[in-house]
Enzyme design. Structure first.
Site, PDB file in Angstrom:
ATOM      1  N   LYS A   1      10.687  25.378 -27.569  1.00 43.41           N
ATOM      2  CA  LYS A   1      11.118  24.247 -28.405  1.00 43.41           C
ATOM      3  C   LYS A   1      12.636  24.236 -28.611  1.00 43.41           C
ATOM      4  O   LYS A   1      13.321  25.235 -28.331  1.00 43.41           O
ATOM      5  CB  LYS A   1      10.378  24.326 -29.742  1.00 43.41           C
ATOM      6  CG  LYS A   1       8.852  24.153 -29.617  1.00 43.41           C
ATOM      7  CD  LYS A   1       8.194  24.154 -30.999  1.00 43.41           C
ATOM      8  CE  LYS A   1       6.703  23.880 -30.916  1.00 43.41           C
ATOM      9  NZ  LYS A   1       6.107  23.818 -32.285  1.00 43.41           N
TER      10      LYS A   1
ATOM     11  N   TYR B   1       2.053  14.692 -30.033  1.00 48.32           N
ATOM     12  CA  TYR B   1       1.604  15.203 -31.338  1.00 48.32           C
ATOM     13  C   TYR B   1       0.773  14.182 -32.118  1.00 48.32           C
ATOM     14  O   TYR B   1       0.651  14.290 -33.337  1.00 48.32           O
ATOM     15  CB  TYR B   1       2.807  15.670 -32.167  1.00 48.32           C
ATOM     16  CG  TYR B   1       3.381  16.993 -31.703  1.00 48.32           C
ATOM     17  CD1 TYR B   1       2.675  18.188 -31.890  1.00 48.32           C
ATOM     18  CD2 TYR B   1       4.617  17.068 -31.084  1.00 48.32           C
ATOM     19  CE1 TYR B   1       3.197  19.411 -31.485  1.00 48.32           C
ATOM     20  CE2 TYR B   1       5.141  18.290 -30.663  1.00 48.32           C
ATOM     21  CZ  TYR B   1       4.424  19.456 -30.876  1.00 48.32           C
ATOM     22  OH  TYR B   1       4.936  20.665 -30.467  1.00 48.32           O
TER      23      TYR B   1
ATOM     24  N   ASN C   1       9.534  26.598 -34.802  1.00 47.80           N
ATOM     25  CA  ASN C   1       8.832  27.860 -34.529  1.00 47.80           C
ATOM     26  C   ASN C   1       8.822  28.259 -33.052  1.00 47.80           C
ATOM     27  O   ASN C   1       7.890  28.894 -32.591  1.00 47.80           O
ATOM     28  CB  ASN C   1       7.429  27.818 -35.145  1.00 47.80           C
ATOM     29  CG  ASN C   1       6.580  26.694 -34.586  1.00 47.80           C
ATOM     30  OD1 ASN C   1       7.030  25.941 -33.733  1.00 47.80           O
ATOM     31  ND2 ASN C   1       5.353  26.593 -35.049  1.00 47.80           N
TER      32      ASN C   1
ATOM     33  N   HIS D   1       5.434  26.172 -28.315  1.00 46.02           N
ATOM     34  CA  HIS D   1       4.137  25.511 -28.423  1.00 46.02           C
ATOM     35  C   HIS D   1       3.154  26.249 -27.535  1.00 46.02           C
ATOM     36  O   HIS D   1       3.525  26.726 -26.466  1.00 46.02           O
ATOM     37  CB  HIS D   1       4.241  24.048 -27.947  1.00 46.02           C
ATOM     38  CG  HIS D   1       2.900  23.390 -27.770  1.00 46.02           C
ATOM     39  ND1 HIS D   1       2.202  22.866 -28.831  1.00 46.02           N
ATOM     40  CD2 HIS D   1       2.118  23.224 -26.668  1.00 46.02           C
ATOM     41  CE1 HIS D   1       1.038  22.382 -28.382  1.00 46.02           C
ATOM     42  NE2 HIS D   1       0.968  22.592 -27.078  1.00 46.02           N
TER      43      HIS D   1
ATOM     44  N   GLU E   1      -2.513  18.462 -21.831  1.00 41.73           N
ATOM     45  CA  GLU E   1      -1.072  18.676 -22.022  1.00 41.73           C
ATOM     46  C   GLU E   1      -0.376  19.005 -20.690  1.00 41.73           C
ATOM     47  O   GLU E   1       0.753  18.561 -20.452  1.00 41.73           O
ATOM     48  CB  GLU E   1      -0.854  19.782 -23.061  1.00 41.73           C
ATOM     49  CG  GLU E   1      -1.306  19.322 -24.451  1.00 41.73           C
ATOM     50  CD  GLU E   1      -1.280  20.412 -25.510  1.00 41.73           C
ATOM     51  OE1 GLU E   1      -0.971  21.580 -25.193  1.00 41.73           O
ATOM     52  OE2 GLU E   1      -1.573  20.079 -26.675  1.00 41.73           O
TER      53      GLU E   1
END
Ligand code: UDP
Ligand code: MG
Length: 140
Positions: free
Chosen positions: A11, A51, A114, A117, A128
């Site tokens: 990320k 998302y 964080n 993913h 995905e």
């Protein structure tokens, strides 16, 4: 046996903090093979769609804003038990709760930022992977 596949993104926070290399090293040290990979920056439309399952959650727009704020590395990983083993390797969503030596314990800034993913089911992993990669971009 080649194993099965999961999908990951490094990320924007982890790209910004120069941890692409460290995170890829942890992933390959844990026995995953990289079957596809790209550096890219998500559009707002792509992040909203990716998302979508969280669209009713209070953090949704903040999540979309963050995930489009800079480049990410998207990758397809292969290993026996890939989805579950990768969730173990990344640790809990909130790095404060993530087990020691997980990617999030080492490199995440916060519950929102964080670092990585990981798909949460084999079904979502397939969706995905296909969201980010064409068959021609996947090796082997
Ligand atoms: N997230 C957040 N606040 C929360 C929960 C989640 O900002 O309270 C963000 C965080 O970046 C997380 C993503 O939304 O990784 C997706 O949430 P999910 O519950 O699916 O966590 P994950 O599967 O990534 O551990
Ligand atoms: Mg999730």
């Amino acid at each position: 046996m080649a194993g099965n596949r999961t999908f990951t993104m490094i990320k924007p926070d982890a790209v910004e903090s120069k941890n692409i290399g460290n995170i890829l090293q942890m992933i390959t040290d844990a026995g995953f093979s990289i079957k596809a990979m790209k550096l890219t920056q998500l559009t707002v439309e792509q992040a909203k769609k990716f998302y979508e399952v969280h669209s009713e959650r209070p953090f949704y727009m903040e999540l979309v804003e963050y995930m489009t704020s800079g480049p990410i590395v998207a990758a397809i990983l292969e290993k026996d038990n890939a989805m579950a083993d990768f969730r173990t390797l990344i640790g809990a969503t909130d790095p404060a709760e993530a087990a020691p030596n997980t990617i999030r314990a080492k490199y995440a800034e916060s519950k929102a930022k964080n670092a990585v993913h990981g798909s949460d089911s084999d079904e979502n992993a397939a969706i995905e992977c296909a969201f980010h990669f064409s068959d021609a971009e996947i090796v082997g």
